[in-house]
Design an enzyme around this catalytic site. Structure first.
Site, PDB file in Angstrom:
ATOM      1  N   LYS A   1       0.841  -1.194   0.000  1.00  0.00           N
ATOM      2  CA  LYS A   1       0.000   0.000   0.000  1.00  0.00           C
ATOM      3  C   LYS A   1       0.878   1.247   0.000  1.00  0.00           C
ATOM      4  O   LYS A   1       1.873   1.304   0.730  1.00  0.00           O
ATOM      5  CB  LYS A   1      -0.916  -0.025   1.237  1.00  0.00           C
ATOM      6  CG  LYS A   1      -2.006   1.048   1.224  1.00  0.00           C
ATOM      7  CD  LYS A   1      -2.905   0.904   2.452  1.00  0.00           C
ATOM      8  CE  LYS A   1      -4.002   1.949   2.478  1.00  0.00           C
ATOM      9  NZ  LYS A   1      -4.829   1.861   3.700  1.00  0.00           N
TER      10      LYS A   1
ATOM     11  N   SER B   1     -10.019  -0.006   6.768  1.00  0.00           N
ATOM     12  CA  SER B   1      -9.375   0.094   5.445  1.00  0.00           C
ATOM     13  C   SER B   1      -8.675  -1.167   4.957  1.00  0.00           C
ATOM     14  O   SER B   1      -8.266  -1.234   3.803  1.00  0.00           O
ATOM     15  CB  SER B   1      -8.378   1.247   5.433  1.00  0.00           C
ATOM     16  OG  SER B   1      -9.052   2.473   5.438  1.00  0.00           O
TER      17      SER B   1
ATOM     18  N   SER C   1      -9.794   2.293   2.570  1.00  0.00           N
ATOM     19  CA  SER C   1      -8.876   2.983   1.686  1.00  0.00           C
ATOM     20  C   SER C   1      -7.948   2.048   0.907  1.00  0.00           C
ATOM     21  O   SER C   1      -7.454   2.420  -0.148  1.00  0.00           O
ATOM     22  CB  SER C   1      -8.007   3.948   2.502  1.00  0.00           C
ATOM     23  OG  SER C   1      -7.170   3.234   3.400  1.00  0.00           O
TER      24      SER C   1
END
Lengths: 497, 99
Positions: free
Chosen positions: A77, A176, A152
């Site tokens: 990420k 997330s 997210s």
């Protein structure tokens, strides 16, 4: 090969049926073939990945003892720093930034020989539930390219569902990791707060942020969990205790005698019928496997969302003050006549997106004198009540369960103009972050009403992460024997473009 | 009743060092009003007798011995700087005319 589990890939590597360079190249080819449709990646580090893979192959050829996941590729990420690799956290304000240091998670990945393919897309500074808040375009859900992949960490989850990577790293502040896992038919785990170092994780809300593993199976998540977790002296909130034995727990495949608490408040109104029915069926599987189901009540959870949207923005307004255009990131309007404060204001106007500005303003308000007690102070009290609710519930059950999200993946654009509707996605995941405990989402089938994946959430008390892996592994095995094939075999084939 | 006025939002934006256009301020003021209305619910259960929780773990200060450990070189520390001069961050004027 790319559809295999990470454990199976690791096995093939150790038997020398394939090299890490070959395995890495297969994934790079897959990224080249499908990422123009999925847009899971913000940056692909082809050269770096292949050279990490070659290094692992050389060590294996030399007979060195390697970690269980050595040579297996992973998607990172973009909120995690990796030395020399562009890192944006999905924000324009960090465009072009190359961190001069590795996050501890990256240090641990490298020490384990895990090959980092590239950086995945996310909502800006991890604020969002759909990746629509990324400054670099939306990621598309491989199950239906018109739908959101969650957020997210939508890029990490989508990369798994699109077979671009068998493992990924996510971060979870209010859901997330778990919500993207739920809507993409993958597995995502938020470890106990303090279980994985936050050093080098670009901070959103420091008392809630936690990095964790994303994978396609519970065992793969456990293997990655053990690779990245552990005490780190660079993070003052890191827990100095042994990492729970999550790999052994994932392999137990036995829940006899365990008490599973269904949280009464995380169901009912607002939950899609198909989500509810798959959730109930999964509970029955656990009963058949010998678990006992009890109902628990957490009456203060209904205030968790409101408290979260005060605490997280408050901490964010403080954390994001560091993006001041002075030391790194973009600088706008420095024409020699403008002062530092003016340049700061212009840079932050251009560099931050709408949702980030909304949360900074909200947080600044909640922390301002005259409103502090009514908003931030009250939210902190609600946090206490949620911690107490969990403590009471765990007195009656070993783990707690709920649907991960109220609905399956929604359409891109459907909620982007209604912040409150968007915030509701996290209603079942937020309490876990407020209390700092562990949470996992795993797929329990497709919703009969729309054919999209449904996520099942398992919550375990702090540093009892092994219990959620034990229950998750058992449930996954029961469902797999019922289905005959992993859930992702039902996802549409992505044509190479 | 509006929880927050447009002028208050403009003040907050100044405090947060974010330039905002008139239309951005209009839009945000109405959104903030809705959001604050929703989050104000926390006050319903936040009684006097409830202690606040700022953090999930009991935090203690962490100390280490005052010894030199490897850290970034000046070149590395300055590698992301928008402007630099003589091993230092170069910033716009912070005192004087410009505000």
């Amino acid at each position: 090969m790319i559809r295999n589990s990470a454990a199976a890939m690791a096995d093939a590597l150790s038997k020398k049926e394939i090299t890490s360079v070959e395995l890495t190249q297969l994934h790079l080819d897959r990224i080249d073939a499908v990422d123009s449709q999925v847009h899971a990646f913000l940056h692909v580090d082809r050269e770096g990945a292949l050279s990490q893979a070659a290094a692992v192959d050389a060590k294996r050829a030399a007979g060195e003892k390697l970690s269980p996941l050595a040579g297996v590729p992973l998607a990172l990420k973009d909120v995690m720093t990796q030395k020399g690799i562009p890192t944006t956290a999905g924000s324009k304000i960090l465009e072009g930034w190359r961190p001069p240091y590795d996050s501890t998670v990256v240090t641990n990945l490298k020490a384990n020989g895990i090959v980092i393919l590239g950086k995945t897309n996310m909502d800006e500074f991890a604020m969002g539930s759909s990746t629509e808040n990324s400054a670099y375009g939306t990621t598309h859900n491989p199950w239906d390219l018109d739908r959101i992949p969650g957020g997210s960490g939508g890029g990490s989850a989508a990369s798994l569902a699109a077979f671009q990577a068998p493992l990924a790293i996510g971060t979870d502040t209010g859901g997330s990791i778990r919500q993207p896992a739920a809507v993409t038919g993958t597995v995502g785990v938020k470890p106990t707060y303090g279980g994985v170092s936050r050093y080098g994780l670009i901070a959103f809300s420091s008392s809630l942020d936690q990095a964790g593993p994303c994978a396609r199976t519970v065992l793969d998540a456990a293997l990655l969990h053990e690779a990245i977790a552990g005490y780190d002296k660079k993070d003052s909130t890191s827990i100095n205790a042994p990492v729970p034995a999550v790999v052994a727990a994932a392999k137990k495949l036995d829940v006899k005698g365990l008490k599973i608490g269904v949280v009464k408040e995380l169901s009912g109104d607002g939950y899609q019928a198909g989500v509810k029915s798959r959730f109930d069926e999964a509970l029955q599987e656990l009963v058949s496997a010998g678990a006992e189901i009890v109902e628990v009540s957490c009456p203060n959870f209904e205030y968790a969302l409101a408290a979260y949207y005060l605490i997280a923005p408050s901490e964010a307004s403080s954390n994001l003050a560091r993006f001041d255009s002075m030391r790194y990131g973009i600088r706008v309007g420095d024409d020699g006549s403008a002062g530092a404060e003016e340049v700061m204001r212009m840079t932050r106007e251009v560099g931050f997106g709408k949702e980030v500005k909304r949360r900074i303003i909200l947080g600044t308000y909640a922390l301002s004198s005259g409103y502090y007690d009514a908003y931030y102070g009250s939210a902190q009290k609600v946090r206490t009540l949620i911690v107490q609710d969990f403590a009471k519930a765990f007195a009656h059950a070993d783990v707690l369960v709920s649907p991960t999200c109220p609905t399956t993946a929604f359409k891109i654009g459907e909620k982007s103009n209604d912040p409150l509707a968007m915030y509701l996605n996290d209603i079942a995941t937020i309490p876990v972050n407020m209390a700092g405990i562990g949470g996992m989402s795993l797929p329990v089938g497709l919703s009969p009403d729309d054919g999209l994946p449904v996520g099942f959430q398992i919550m375990s008390a702090a540093m009892k992460d092994d219990l959620m892996y034990q229950v998750g592994g058992t449930l996954e095995a029961a469902l797999l024997s019922k289905w005959g094939a992993p859930i992702l075999t039902n996802a549409p084939e992505l044509a190479a473009k | 009743m509006t929880a927050i006025s447009r002028d208050e939002v403009a003040h907050l934006a100044r405090l947060a060092r974010i330039e905002m256009t008139d239309s951005e301020l209009d839009h945000l003021a109405s959104e903030m009003d809705v959001i604050l209305g929703a989050v104000a619910r926390v006050q319903e259960v936040a009684g006097q007798d409830v202690p606040p929780t700022s953090h999930p773990l009991a935090l203690a200060n962490v100390f280490r011995d005052d010894v030199v450990i490897p850290s970034l070189t000046p070149e590395e520390a300055l590698s992301g700087a928008p402007a630099k001069a003589d091993q230092r961050f170069k910033v716009p004027q912070i005192l004087g005319d410009a505000e």
